[in-house]
Structure formats: C-alpha cells, structure tokens
Design a protein around this motif. Structure first.
Motif, mmCIF file in Angstrom:
data_model
loop_
_atom_site.group_PDB
_atom_site.id
_atom_site.type_symbol
_atom_site.label_atom_id
_atom_site.label_comp_id
_atom_site.label_asym_id
_atom_site.label_seq_id
_atom_site.Cartn_x
_atom_site.Cartn_y
_atom_site.Cartn_z
ATOM 1 N N PRO A 129 0.804 -1.225 0.000
ATOM 2 C CA PRO A 129 0.000 0.000 0.000
ATOM 3 C C PRO A 129 0.839 1.279 0.000
ATOM 4 O O PRO A 129 0.311 2.357 -0.261
ATOM 5 C CB PRO A 129 -0.832 -0.110 1.274
ATOM 6 C CG PRO A 129 -0.089 -1.041 2.149
ATOM 7 C CD PRO A 129 0.650 -1.983 1.237
ATOM 8 N N VAL A 158 -7.121 0.455 1.549
ATOM 9 C CA VAL A 158 -6.296 -0.620 1.002
ATOM 10 C C VAL A 158 -6.254 -1.780 1.979
ATOM 11 O O VAL A 158 -5.975 -1.596 3.161
ATOM 12 C CB VAL A 158 -4.858 -0.136 0.718
ATOM 13 C CG1 VAL A 158 -3.999 -1.277 0.198
ATOM 14 C CG2 VAL A 158 -4.859 1.022 -0.253
ATOM 15 N N VAL A 161 -4.227 -5.294 2.545
ATOM 16 C CA VAL A 161 -2.927 -5.823 2.144
ATOM 17 C C VAL A 161 -3.052 -7.321 1.873
ATOM 18 O O VAL A 161 -3.697 -8.052 2.616
ATOM 19 C CB VAL A 161 -1.873 -5.562 3.235
ATOM 20 C CG1 VAL A 161 -0.531 -6.164 2.848
ATOM 21 C CG2 VAL A 161 -1.741 -4.065 3.484
ATOM 22 N N ARG A 219 0.071 3.224 -7.149
ATOM 23 C CA ARG A 219 -1.251 3.763 -6.812
ATOM 24 C C ARG A 219 -1.619 4.911 -7.738
ATOM 25 O O ARG A 219 -2.735 4.953 -8.269
ATOM 26 C CB ARG A 219 -1.284 4.245 -5.354
ATOM 27 C CG ARG A 219 -1.274 3.127 -4.350
ATOM 28 C CD ARG A 219 -1.176 3.644 -2.942
ATOM 29 N NE ARG A 219 -2.403 4.328 -2.537
ATOM 30 C CZ ARG A 219 -2.921 4.273 -1.330
ATOM 31 N NH1 ARG A 219 -2.333 3.576 -0.385
ATOM 32 N NH2 ARG A 219 -4.023 4.922 -1.045
#
Length: 92
Positions: free
Chosen positions: A55, A75, A77, A61
């Motif tokens: 993340p 987010v 993981v 991103r």
C-alpha cells in the motif's frame, strides 16, 4: 454479478475470494492485470477499496488512479502471490 473462487497458492487453498464482475468492468481488466491492484468495492462514486501487496507503493497507486479515473480510498494488504492467484482464477 458477484463471482467467487477458491484461490490456490502453492497447492494450498488460501481462501474464498469474492469479486464484483461489474466493478472489474468499470475499473478495467487491463488496469487490474497491469497494476495487480484488485478492486473490492466502491466506497463512493469515485473511490475504491482495493487489495494490493504494497500500500506504500505510491507510483503504482498513482498510475492505477490515472489509468482508471478512480481514487484508492482504503487498502487491504495481500501477498503478491495471492493477488496473482485471484487474477489467474478470474481469467482461467
């Protein structure tokens, strides 16, 4: 339509993954495969909850957001292997 699959990783079932086919169409299959970011749900009209392996990977991103015209809001993981397994399960 909501689809699900048991995802296998190294010969072991790692869990049941559920995804919304319509959301994947909105986001774009190419972006999902390229960036290995899985859209889980829409938080609002322009914001997604996603799963990704790192993340903190801001370039990934930002590239995903630019390619999809959607923002990453939350987010979850996951390991890279698990994300690849979901993509393989979806497109096998």
């Amino acid at each position: 339509m909501v689809t699900h699959a048991n995802v296998m990783l190294w010969g072991q079932t790692v869990g049941l993954v559920i995804w919304d086919d319509r959301l994947w169409e909105v986001v774009g299959v190419e972006a999902i495969q390229k960036f290995e970011i899985l859209p889980l749900k829409k938080l609002d009209s322009k914001t997604l909850q996603v799963a990704m392996c790192n993340p903190l990977d801001q370039p990934r991103r930002a590239s995903f957001e630019a390619a999809t015209d959607l923002q990453i809001g939350e987010v979850m993981v996951s390991t890279e292997g698990q994300i690849k397994a979901v993509i393989e399960a979806k497109f096998k």
